[in-house]
Design a protein around this motif. Structure first.
Motif, short mmCIF file in Angstrom:
data_model
loop_
_atom_site.label_atom_id
_atom_site.label_comp_id
_atom_site.label_asym_id
_atom_site.label_seq_id
_atom_site.Cartn_x
_atom_site.Cartn_y
_atom_site.Cartn_z
N LEU A 114 0.84 -1.21 0.00
CA LEU A 114 0.00 0.00 0.00
C LEU A 114 0.86 1.25 0.00
O LEU A 114 0.54 2.25 -0.62
CB LEU A 114 -0.93 -0.02 1.22
CG LEU A 114 -1.83 -1.26 1.32
CD1 LEU A 114 -2.60 -1.26 2.62
CD2 LEU A 114 -2.78 -1.30 0.12
N ARG A 115 2.01 1.18 0.70
CA ARG A 115 2.97 2.29 0.66
C ARG A 115 3.53 2.44 -0.75
O ARG A 115 3.65 3.55 -1.26
CB ARG A 115 4.14 2.02 1.61
CG ARG A 115 3.79 2.24 3.07
CD ARG A 115 4.99 1.92 3.95
NE ARG A 115 4.69 2.16 5.35
CZ ARG A 115 4.87 3.33 5.96
NH1 ARG A 115 5.36 4.35 5.31
NH2 ARG A 115 4.54 3.46 7.23
N LEU A 116 3.85 1.28 -1.37
CA LEU A 116 4.39 1.33 -2.73
C LEU A 116 3.40 1.97 -3.70
O LEU A 116 3.78 2.59 -4.68
CB LEU A 116 4.76 -0.07 -3.23
CG LEU A 116 5.96 -0.73 -2.54
CD1 LEU A 116 6.14 -2.16 -3.05
CD2 LEU A 116 7.22 0.08 -2.78
N GLN A 117 2.12 1.78 -3.39
CA GLN A 117 1.09 2.38 -4.25
C GLN A 117 0.84 3.84 -3.93
O GLN A 117 0.04 4.49 -4.60
CB GLN A 117 -0.22 1.62 -4.09
CG GLN A 117 -0.21 0.26 -4.76
CD GLN A 117 -1.60 -0.28 -4.96
OE1 GLN A 117 -2.50 0.02 -4.17
NE2 GLN A 117 -1.79 -1.05 -6.00
N GLY A 118 1.46 4.33 -2.87
CA GLY A 118 1.32 5.75 -2.51
C GLY A 118 0.01 6.08 -1.82
O GLY A 118 -0.43 7.24 -1.83
N LEU A 119 -0.61 5.10 -1.20
CA LEU A 119 -1.87 5.34 -0.50
C LEU A 119 -1.62 6.16 0.77
O LEU A 119 -0.61 5.96 1.44
CB LEU A 119 -2.47 3.97 -0.12
CG LEU A 119 -3.97 3.79 -0.26
CD1 LEU A 119 -4.38 3.94 -1.71
CD2 LEU A 119 -4.37 2.41 0.26
N ARG A 121 -2.04 7.60 4.68
CA ARG A 121 -1.96 6.90 5.95
C ARG A 121 -3.31 6.36 6.45
O ARG A 121 -3.41 5.20 6.86
CB ARG A 121 -1.38 7.90 6.95
CG ARG A 121 -0.88 7.34 8.22
CD ARG A 121 -0.58 8.55 9.14
NE ARG A 121 -0.39 8.09 10.50
CZ ARG A 121 0.81 7.80 10.99
NH1 ARG A 121 1.89 7.93 10.26
NH2 ARG A 121 0.90 7.38 12.23
N THR A 122 -4.33 7.19 6.37
CA THR A 122 -5.65 6.77 6.87
C THR A 122 -6.22 5.63 6.02
O THR A 122 -6.74 4.65 6.56
CB THR A 122 -6.64 7.97 6.82
OG1 THR A 122 -5.97 9.12 7.30
CG2 THR A 122 -7.87 7.68 7.62
N SER A 123 -6.09 5.76 4.71
CA SER A 123 -6.58 4.69 3.82
C SER A 123 -5.80 3.41 4.06
O SER A 123 -6.36 2.31 4.03
CB SER A 123 -6.44 5.08 2.35
OG SER A 123 -6.91 6.37 2.13
N ARG A 124 -4.48 3.55 4.27
CA ARG A 124 -3.65 2.36 4.53
C ARG A 124 -4.12 1.65 5.78
O ARG A 124 -4.29 0.43 5.79
CB ARG A 124 -2.18 2.76 4.69
CG ARG A 124 -1.49 3.22 3.42
CD ARG A 124 0.03 3.07 3.51
NE ARG A 124 0.63 3.70 4.68
CZ ARG A 124 1.16 4.91 4.72
NH1 ARG A 124 1.16 5.67 3.65
NH2 ARG A 124 1.71 5.38 5.83
N ALA A 125 -4.37 2.42 6.84
CA ALA A 125 -4.75 1.81 8.13
C ALA A 125 -6.06 1.03 7.99
O ALA A 125 -6.19 -0.09 8.50
CB ALA A 125 -4.86 2.89 9.20
N SER A 126 -7.03 1.60 7.28
CA SER A 126 -8.31 0.90 7.19
C SER A 126 -8.20 -0.33 6.28
O SER A 126 -8.81 -1.37 6.54
CB SER A 126 -9.44 1.83 6.74
OG SER A 126 -9.20 2.29 5.45
N ARG A 127 -7.38 -0.20 5.25
CA ARG A 127 -7.18 -1.35 4.34
C ARG A 127 -6.44 -2.49 5.06
O ARG A 127 -6.79 -3.65 4.90
CB ARG A 127 -6.39 -0.86 3.12
CG ARG A 127 -6.21 -1.88 2.06
CD ARG A 127 -7.23 -1.73 0.93
NE ARG A 127 -6.90 -2.69 -0.12
CZ ARG A 127 -7.53 -3.85 -0.27
NH1 ARG A 127 -8.55 -4.17 0.51
NH2 ARG A 127 -7.15 -4.68 -1.22
N VAL A 128 -5.43 -2.15 5.84
CA VAL A 128 -4.68 -3.17 6.59
C VAL A 128 -5.62 -3.88 7.57
O VAL A 128 -5.61 -5.11 7.67
CB VAL A 128 -3.49 -2.54 7.35
CG1 VAL A 128 -2.93 -3.51 8.39
CG2 VAL A 128 -2.40 -2.13 6.37
N ALA A 129 -6.47 -3.11 8.25
CA ALA A 129 -7.41 -3.71 9.20
C ALA A 129 -8.37 -4.66 8.48
O ALA A 129 -8.66 -5.77 8.96
CB ALA A 129 -8.19 -2.61 9.92
N GLU A 130 -8.83 -4.24 7.32
CA GLU A 130 -9.75 -5.08 6.53
C GLU A 130 -9.06 -6.39 6.12
O GLU A 130 -9.63 -7.48 6.24
CB GLU A 130 -10.22 -4.31 5.30
CG GLU A 130 -11.19 -5.06 4.42
CD GLU A 130 -10.85 -4.98 2.94
OE1 GLU A 130 -10.38 -3.93 2.48
OE2 GLU A 130 -11.06 -6.00 2.25
#
Ligand code: ADP
Ligand code: MG
Length: 236
Positions: A114-119, A121-130
């Protein structure tokens, strides 16, 4: 019924390894296809060419001849940069040895693509949780790989592999380091995400028990496809 366009299509794929004195014919004119939502198992003995096949499909290595189309990309004609982009956005890998970064937590490992995709921080956190929820590991988010069982580490690796929403999942002996029961659970998980997310998956294995969970089988021997079974003709 019109079948969906295949995510992976190989025609006449040949790959030799040339040593000082000998040549290993690792792939001898391999043909195969995988559709969205389909799980293809590649089986065959050690040395039969499974890893070579997965590597040329995923653009980690180049075939000598034949055609390889993955997610609409002509892999043989693609530049290294185009292959890197294909792996970043469309194709993901799961390995036998999990391949997690030991100093990062489960959540941080899943976050890498997700970092590599440049997402943000907030979007990353919710995606990781999902994603951790999807693989049943919400309660282990802060654990490092050394604080997880083998099956849990492979779940994290699967969550990470799904982070970039790939169209193709490539797994090389993903249950090879797991006991039979845990291996079956990991295959169940892969099977479920393939169906739910309509991903195509290719899984190399020499474990006969997990092959039953695939939609189709290709058996390799000495680099050649010696049998192909599809659901309409075989065991379902
Ligand atoms: P599998 O994954 O089914 O065990 P591989 O694809 O790893 O099989 O190997 C297929 C054949 O190619 C084997 O005979 C192996 O020894 C050979 N091989 C694999 N990688 C290389 C390499 N980098 N150089 C030379 N020979 C290789
Ligand atoms: Mg192998």
């Amino acid at each position: 019924m019109t079948a969906a366009a295949p995510v992976v299509q190989l025609r006449g794929v040949v790959k030799d390894y040339r040593g000082q004195r000998d040549v290993v014919h690792a792939l001898r004119s391999v043909d195969l296809e995988v559709a969205p939502g389909q799980l293809l198992a590649i089986h065959g003995r050690s040395g039969s060419g499974k890893t070579t096949l997965l590597n040329v499909v995923g653009g980690l290595d180049r075939a000598d001849s034949g055609s390889i189309e993955v997610c609409g990309v002509d892999v043989q004609a693609a530049s290294d940069e185009q292959l890197a982009e294909l792996r970043r956005s469309r194709v993901s890998f799961v390995f036998q040895a999990f391949g997690l970064l030991p100093v990062l937590s489960a959540a941080e490992n899943v976050e890498i693509p997700l970092r590599l995709q440049g997402l943000d921080r907030t979007s990353r956190a919710s995606r990781v949780a999902e994603l951790l929820g999807l693989v049943g590991l919400s309660a282990r988010a802060t654990h490092r790989p050394s604080e997880l069982s083998g099956g849990e580490q492979q779940r994290v690796a699967i969550a990470r592999s799904l982070a970039a929403s790939p169209s193709l999942l490539i797994a090389d002996e993903p249950t090879g380091q797991l006991d039979t029961r845990t291996g079956a659970e990991i295959m169940e998980l892969i099977r479920r995400v393939v169906v739910e997310r309509e991903i195509a998956a290719i899984i190399a294995t020499h474990d006969v028990s997990i092959m039953d969970m695939a939609d189709a089988h290709v058996e390799l021997s000495d680099g050649a496809v010696i049998s192909t079974q599809r659901p309409d003709v075989a065991w379902r």
